[in-house]
Scaffold this active site. Structure first.
Site, PDB file in Angstrom:
ATOM      1  N   LYS A  85     -75.496  22.551-106.385  1.00 17.48           N
ATOM      2  CA  LYS A  85     -75.567  24.009-106.259  1.00 17.48           C
ATOM      3  C   LYS A  85     -74.659  24.506-105.137  1.00 17.48           C
ATOM      4  O   LYS A  85     -73.889  25.461-105.313  1.00 17.48           O
ATOM      5  CB  LYS A  85     -77.008  24.436-105.991  1.00 17.48           C
ATOM      6  N   ASN A  86     -74.747  23.898-103.955  1.00 19.03           N
ATOM      7  CA  ASN A  86     -73.987  24.404-102.811  1.00 19.03           C
ATOM      8  C   ASN A  86     -72.487  24.269-103.012  1.00 19.03           C
ATOM      9  O   ASN A  86     -71.710  25.119-102.566  1.00 19.03           O
ATOM     10  CB  ASN A  86     -74.429  23.693-101.532  1.00 19.03           C
ATOM     11  N   ARG A 106     -76.972  35.144-101.697  1.00 18.46           N
ATOM     12  CA  ARG A 106     -76.320  34.876-100.416  1.00 18.46           C
ATOM     13  C   ARG A 106     -74.937  34.249-100.603  1.00 18.46           C
ATOM     14  O   ARG A 106     -74.007  34.525 -99.855  1.00 18.46           O
ATOM     15  CB  ARG A 106     -77.185  33.965 -99.550  1.00 18.46           C
ATOM     16  N   ASP A 136     -82.640  32.958 -99.659  1.00 10.64           N
ATOM     17  CA  ASP A 136     -83.962  32.543 -99.197  1.00 10.64           C
ATOM     18  C   ASP A 136     -84.340  33.227 -97.893  1.00 10.64           C
ATOM     19  O   ASP A 136     -83.496  33.426 -97.010  1.00 10.64           O
ATOM     20  CB  ASP A 136     -83.984  31.024 -98.959  1.00 10.64           C
ATOM     21  N   MET A 191     -82.727  24.238 -87.726  1.00 13.20           N
ATOM     22  CA  MET A 191     -81.774  25.276 -88.092  1.00 13.20           C
ATOM     23  C   MET A 191     -82.426  26.586 -88.517  1.00 13.20           C
ATOM     24  O   MET A 191     -81.844  27.657 -88.318  1.00 13.20           O
ATOM     25  CB  MET A 191     -80.858  24.761 -89.211  1.00 13.20           C
TER      26      MET A 191
END
Length: 439
Positions: free
Chosen positions: A22-23, A97, A121, A345
């Site tokens: 996905k990324n 995003r 998210d 993070m």
């Protein structure tokens, strides 16, 4: 709103192949805006987030053709820049995003770009400063309309062209690095990006850009040097498998006492992920480019050499990806031993643990970033309950918990899971799971 009804306690068996990453998809699909020529990409996961991005590009005037399952061609010959200032664009882009990564290519090729504040998210602060400071280092002018929550970046001078520069990123942001790289490949002169992200998906983007004609050195390191070129051409690209799915399947096998084989994982690109599962006591074998996980009734968490409790924490690559910490946390609930999960993070990503506590897990949420898990060693099974998926990664972690639990569970808001996992219920049911989708 769709839900999953999950009957727990089913042992899985068989083979499963992870989807495309996905990324990586969000990065390389945005990169097609850098050229008027055709770009073909294979192994694209047809998940909600990615399909929304493809739909956004089509609305911008990109010609998209589906060549087969997971294979698409893109040709951004005539991009409608006026569309970028419409309410329709603002609504579409703000839902995703990953849409922020169209900014770098548009700025590089057309000298200006527009972007609403993106969605995604709700896992804590996810600032965009790194992206826009990078653009400013390349000479772009930046403006943010606080009322409309709308960003505008414009390249300098009458030629509307960016200029290479040296920059030290304040954080090794993956999307920030990708955006800046895509802006710099068409900039005039040399750009050096220090403290750059170097994840495999960023490496994939850079190699794809090189095949398109870009001049990038230092790929796979945290220092990238880019010599700007005048134009880029078309190419063909095949995406890596999704390392988050691979890790999710490893954890799922351990939690459900299952024997499965994960096919074509691109083992060399998994980094520290296999070793971290080994430290959880989970056995597996590398068989070529596959991972075989045998059935095991117990797995024991290692302790540090001095006997202190194991800590699993996220870190920029080559450290552990934060996207898998939710899975590690769930897997730890049925391990022998204890572990401290440290999510550095994002400060809201551990807030789903209350749902696991309701299922009978022994977890102490120390603060927004840390949770201590005391494993049951499968002596006490989690119990089925009704819960809501708060984000993509927590959603699949809750699905794993439900599959190992006693009784039935209902997971609401599974659109969050569908954003990142393609046909997850169908693929797991083929292994023996009992997941029913209720629309």
């Amino acid at each position: 709103m769709a839900t999953f009804e999950v009957t727990g306690g089913c042992r899985l068996s068989g083979e499963i192949t992870p989807q495309g990453a996905k990324n990586e998809a969000l990065e390389v699909i945005c990169a097609v805006l850098l050229t008027p020529e055709k770009v073909t990409i294979h192994n694209i996961p047809e998940i909600l987030d990615v399909m929304q991005l493809i739909g956004l590009l089509e609305a911008m005037g990109v010609v998209v053709e589906r060549l087969g399952t997971g294979s698409y061609s893109f040709q951004a010959k005539d991009v409608d820049l006026c569309y970028l200032q419409t309410d329709e664009f603002r609504k579409a882009a703000s839902r995703l995003r990953g849409s922020v990564m169209i900014t770098g290519p548009l700025l590089a090729r057309y000298g200006r770009a527009y972007m609403p504040k993106p969605g995604g998210d709700k896992i804590g602060r996810r600032r965009l400063d790194t992206h826009f400071i990078g653009f400013q280092n390349l000479g772009a002018e930046f403006d943010f309309d606080t009322d409309r929550k709308f960003y505008t970046v414009t390249a300098p001078g009458p030629d509307r062209r960016l200029h290479g520069a040296y920059m030290l990123l304040d954080e090794a942001s993956v999307t920030g690095t990708a955006n800046i790289v895509m802006a710099a490949v068409l900039a005039e002169g040399e750009t050096t990006i220090y403290n750059a992200a170097c994840e495999p998906y960023l490496q994939q983007l850079c190699r794809m850009l090189v095949r398109m004609g870009a001049n990038i050195s230092g790929i796979a390191s945290n220092r990238l040097t880019i010599q700007g070129v005048d134009s880029l051409g078309g190419t063909e690209h095949t995406m890596l498998p999704d390392m988050i799915e691979v890790g999710s399947f490893i954890g799922m096998a351990a939690m459900t006492h299952s024997e499965i084989t994960i096919r074509n994982v691109s083992y060399g690109d998994l980094g520290i992920i296999p070793q971290q599962f080994a430290r959880m006591g989970i056995r597996f074998e590398q068989r070529g480019d596959d991972i075989y996980i045998p059935q095991q009734d117990h797995y024991e968490i290692e302790s540090f050499i001095d006997g202190s409790i194991m800590t699993i924490a996220d870190a920029p690559w080559p450290g552990l990806t934060p996207d898998l910490l939710s899975v590690f946390l769930v897997v730890a609930t049925q391990a022998k031993g204890s572990v401290l999960i440290h999510q550095k993070m994002f400060e809201s990503r551990l807030f789903f643990v209350d749902k696991l506590i309701d299922m009978g897990a022994q977890i102490i949420l120390c603060d927004p970033h840390r949770a201590t898990v005391i494993g049951h060693d499968h002596a006490i099974r989690l119990r089925g309950t009704t819960m809501t998926s708060p984000d993509i990664r927590a959603g699949v972690a809750l699905l794993i918990a439900a599959m190992s639990a006693h009784g039935k569970s209902v997971i609401q808001n599974i659109d969050q899971i569908d954003r990142g996992y393609q046909n997850i219920d169908g693929r797991l049911n083929a292994l023996g799971a009992q997941i029913r989708r209720i629309d």
